[in-house]
Design a protein around this motif. Structure first.
Motif, PDB file in Angstrom:
ATOM      1  N   ASP A 191       0.835  -1.208   0.000  1.00  0.00           N
ATOM      2  CA  ASP A 191       0.000   0.000   0.000  1.00  0.00           C
ATOM      3  C   ASP A 191       0.866   1.254   0.000  1.00  0.00           C
ATOM      4  O   ASP A 191       0.565   2.232  -0.698  1.00  0.00           O
ATOM      5  CB  ASP A 191      -0.919  -0.018   1.219  1.00  0.00           C
ATOM      6  N   GLU A 192       1.943   1.242   0.773  1.00  0.00           N
ATOM      7  CA  GLU A 192       2.870   2.379   0.771  1.00  0.00           C
ATOM      8  C   GLU A 192       3.532   2.541  -0.593  1.00  0.00           C
ATOM      9  O   GLU A 192       3.733   3.667  -1.069  1.00  0.00           O
ATOM     10  CB  GLU A 192       3.922   2.182   1.861  1.00  0.00           C
ATOM     11  N   ALA A 193       3.875   1.421  -1.234  1.00  0.00           N
ATOM     12  CA  ALA A 193       4.477   1.491  -2.567  1.00  0.00           C
ATOM     13  C   ALA A 193       3.504   2.103  -3.563  1.00  0.00           C
ATOM     14  O   ALA A 193       3.911   2.887  -4.439  1.00  0.00           O
ATOM     15  CB  ALA A 193       4.908   0.097  -3.019  1.00  0.00           C
ATOM     16  N   CYS A 194       2.225   1.766  -3.441  1.00  0.00           N
ATOM     17  CA  CYS A 194       1.216   2.366  -4.326  1.00  0.00           C
ATOM     18  C   CYS A 194       1.097   3.859  -4.078  1.00  0.00           C
ATOM     19  O   CYS A 194       0.922   4.646  -5.023  1.00  0.00           O
ATOM     20  CB  CYS A 194      -0.136   1.689  -4.114  1.00  0.00           C
ATOM     21  N   GLU A 195       1.175   4.251  -2.810  1.00  0.00           N
ATOM     22  CA  GLU A 195       1.101   5.682  -2.474  1.00  0.00           C
ATOM     23  C   GLU A 195       2.280   6.435  -3.077  1.00  0.00           C
ATOM     24  O   GLU A 195       2.126   7.521  -3.649  1.00  0.00           O
ATOM     25  CB  GLU A 195       1.092   5.839  -0.956  1.00  0.00           C
ATOM     26  N   ILE A 196       3.472   5.845  -2.972  1.00  0.00           N
ATOM     27  CA  ILE A 196       4.662   6.484  -3.552  1.00  0.00           C
ATOM     28  C   ILE A 196       4.554   6.533  -5.071  1.00  0.00           C
ATOM     29  O   ILE A 196       4.903   7.543  -5.702  1.00  0.00           O
ATOM     30  CB  ILE A 196       5.922   5.702  -3.124  1.00  0.00           C
ATOM     31  N   ALA A 197       4.057   5.452  -5.664  1.00  0.00           N
ATOM     32  CA  ALA A 197       3.890   5.431  -7.123  1.00  0.00           C
ATOM     33  C   ALA A 197       2.905   6.501  -7.576  1.00  0.00           C
ATOM     34  O   ALA A 197       3.104   7.142  -8.614  1.00  0.00           O
ATOM     35  CB  ALA A 197       3.408   4.048  -7.569  1.00  0.00           C
ATOM     36  N   SER A 198       1.842   6.707  -6.794  1.00  0.00           N
ATOM     37  CA  SER A 198       0.873   7.754  -7.136  1.00  0.00           C
ATOM     38  C   SER A 198       1.518   9.134  -7.084  1.00  0.00           C
ATOM     39  O   SER A 198       1.301   9.971  -7.970  1.00  0.00           O
ATOM     40  CB  SER A 198      -0.316   7.681  -6.180  1.00  0.00           C
ATOM     41  N   ASP A 199       2.342   9.377  -6.054  1.00  0.00           N
ATOM     42  CA  ASP A 199       3.053  10.656  -5.958  1.00  0.00           C
ATOM     43  C   ASP A 199       4.021  10.831  -7.123  1.00  0.00           C
ATOM     44  O   ASP A 199       4.149  11.930  -7.689  1.00  0.00           O
ATOM     45  CB  ASP A 199       3.810  10.743  -4.628  1.00  0.00           C
ATOM     46  N   ASN A 200       4.723   9.746  -7.474  1.00  0.00           N
ATOM     47  CA  ASN A 200       5.654   9.823  -8.604  1.00  0.00           C
ATOM     48  C   ASN A 200       4.923  10.127  -9.908  1.00  0.00           C
ATOM     49  O   ASN A 200       5.418  10.882 -10.750  1.00  0.00           O
ATOM     50  CB  ASN A 200       6.420   8.510  -8.738  1.00  0.00           C
ATOM     51  N   ALA A 201       3.757   9.518 -10.075  1.00  0.00           N
ATOM     52  CA  ALA A 201       2.981   9.759 -11.291  1.00  0.00           C
ATOM     53  C   ALA A 201       2.543  11.219 -11.368  1.00  0.00           C
ATOM     54  O   ALA A 201       2.591  11.840 -12.446  1.00  0.00           O
ATOM     55  CB  ALA A 201       1.763   8.836 -11.336  1.00  0.00           C
ATOM     56  N   ASN A 202       2.127  11.780 -10.230  1.00  0.00           N
ATOM     57  CA  ASN A 202       1.750  13.203 -10.220  1.00  0.00           C
ATOM     58  C   ASN A 202       2.956  14.082 -10.547  1.00  0.00           C
ATOM     59  O   ASN A 202       2.831  15.089 -11.254  1.00  0.00           O
ATOM     60  CB  ASN A 202       1.173  13.582  -8.855  1.00  0.00           C
ATOM     61  N   GLY A 203       4.126  13.690 -10.014  1.00  0.00           N
ATOM     62  CA  GLY A 203       5.341  14.441 -10.343  1.00  0.00           C
ATOM     63  C   GLY A 203       5.691  14.337 -11.817  1.00  0.00           C
ATOM     64  O   GLY A 203       6.140  15.319 -12.428  1.00  0.00           O
ATOM     65  N   ILE A 204       5.489  13.164 -12.413  1.00  0.00           N
ATOM     66  CA  ILE A 204       5.755  12.978 -13.846  1.00  0.00           C
ATOM     67  C   ILE A 204       4.807  13.836 -14.681  1.00  0.00           C
ATOM     68  O   ILE A 204       5.217  14.446 -15.678  1.00  0.00           O
ATOM     69  CB  ILE A 204       5.630  11.486 -14.203  1.00  0.00           C
ATOM     70  N   ILE A 205       3.549  13.881 -14.275  1.00  0.00           N
ATOM     71  CA  ILE A 205       2.584  14.709 -15.003  1.00  0.00           C
ATOM     72  C   ILE A 205       2.987  16.175 -14.940  1.00  0.00           C
ATOM     73  O   ILE A 205       2.935  16.896 -15.942  1.00  0.00           O
ATOM     74  CB  ILE A 205       1.165  14.493 -14.433  1.00  0.00           C
TER      75      ILE A 205
END
Length: 351
Positions: free
Chosen positions: A262-276
């Motif tokens: 779940d933490e990895a998904c949260e980090i991935a979501s933040d990374n995706a927002n940063g990529i956008i």
């Protein structure tokens, strides 16, 4: 059983507990693998249709029926009848659009989860996997294509003692499913890192489909992993009813893995927002560069256009019109002005 439907809304108006198959792929035939697990060894049998009477198994052993595919509805109905499964559980099992959940009813445990996999289009998809435990019989339901428990099957011959009991097998199968989540999440993280490095390496902007695909993958993964936190917590709370002694450390380890995912998904979501955001910045940089280039070109041609406009008026009393060197002189002046502006812009690194 009722006819198969594709949407949950099509079951509106039916009585609760009506076992209507929802979203089932009837094109893929079902397979049934029956395991008898005990300290004396493991026996297995693969059949296309279950017999009217399920095989006997010794006291203290576990019968695990792995249902691969939902098309064999008549055989699935035999399992329900043999185990005397509540109609509400039957309805939930046959609804492949069911949300992930943990429930106990009439002495039976039902755990509805999803498995994650990369489809042919390169995107993460999910399919329903169900665990039904009653007495010494465990039934799992999964799609006909793919195997959610391949890793655990290889370990079956090594099970001894309490590890042959139904509760431990449920834990082991859930642990195998969670381990498969790590494979998907690691691939997703690698894809995010690759995309981010690509954006940082240059000012290129990604296509909208790439960004939407990443957001889709993260949402699909979180939709499966987030409810697992509640499921593993309830497993720990009800361990006395369905799980053998000494299972506590294993359930805690499973909980740790789910929370880590779940933490990895949260980090991935933040990374995706940063990529956008990085992609938007790159897009803005490219737009600014284009506008800058156009502005500089306009600046160079502005005085040239002014000179050409003045001599294009063709007044009668213009001394330069009568001079044989007037035309080349004006062209030379225009060339010098353009060259001067160009050298100025290059010196200041504006071009």
């Amino acid at each position: 059983m009722e006819n198969t439907v594709t949407k949950i809304s099509e079951t509106a108006g039916l009585a609760p507990g009506t076992p209507v198959p929802v979203g089932i792929d009837e094109s893929a035939p079902s397979k049934f693998v029956i395991f008898i697990i005990s300290n004396e060894g493991i026996t297995s049998e693969r059949v296309g249709t279950l017999p009217d009477v399920l095989p006997e198994h010794p006291l203290g052993s576990t019968m695990w029926i792995d249902v691969q595919g939902y098309a064999g509805l008549s055989s699935i109905r035999k399992i329900f009848d043999f185990l005397k499964i509540h109609p509400l559980f039957q309805e939930d099992i046959l609804n492949t659009r069911q949300r992930a959940k943990y429930e106990i009813l009439d002495g039976a445990l039902l755990v509805t989860t999803k498995r994650l996999f990369y489809a042919a289009n390169g995107r993460i998809h999910q399919e329903q996997v169900v665990f039904l435990l009653k007495d010494d019989c465990l039934v799992t339901f999964q799609p006909a294509t793919g195997d959610s428990f391949e890793g655990f099957r290889k370990r079956l011959p090594s099970l001894k003692g309490n590890k042959t009991l139904p509760g431990y097998i449920v834990y082991a199968l859930l642990d195998n499913l969670v381990d498969n989540y790590f494979v998907i999440i690691e691939k997703l993280q690698a894809s995010l890192e690759k995309t981010e490095k690509r954006l940082l390496a240059n000012d290129t902007a990604l296509e909208r489909g790439v960004l939407s695909g990443l957001k889709h993958d993260i949402t699909a993964a979180r939709h499966v992993i987030w409810p697992m936190k509640s499921i593993v917590t309830k497993l720990s709370d009800d361990k006395a009813n369905f799980f053998p002694e000494g299972i506590d450390p294993y359930l805690e380890d499973l909980k740790d893995h789910v929370y880590q995912l779940d933490e990895a998904c949260e980090i991935a979501s933040d990374n995706a927002n940063g990529i956008i955001q990085l992609n938007m910045d790159n897009l803005n940089v490219r737009t600014n560069e284009i506008m800058k280039t156009l502005a500089l070109i306009s600046t160079v041609f502005l005085p040239l256009t002014f000179i050409a406009g003045v001599y294009g008026m063709n007044f009668k009393f213009m001394p330069e019109l009568d001079s044989p060197w007037g035309y080349p002189l004006v062209l030379a002046i225009m060339a010098l002005i353009a060259l001067f502006l160009y050298r100025t812009f290059r010196t200041r690194h504006w071009m």
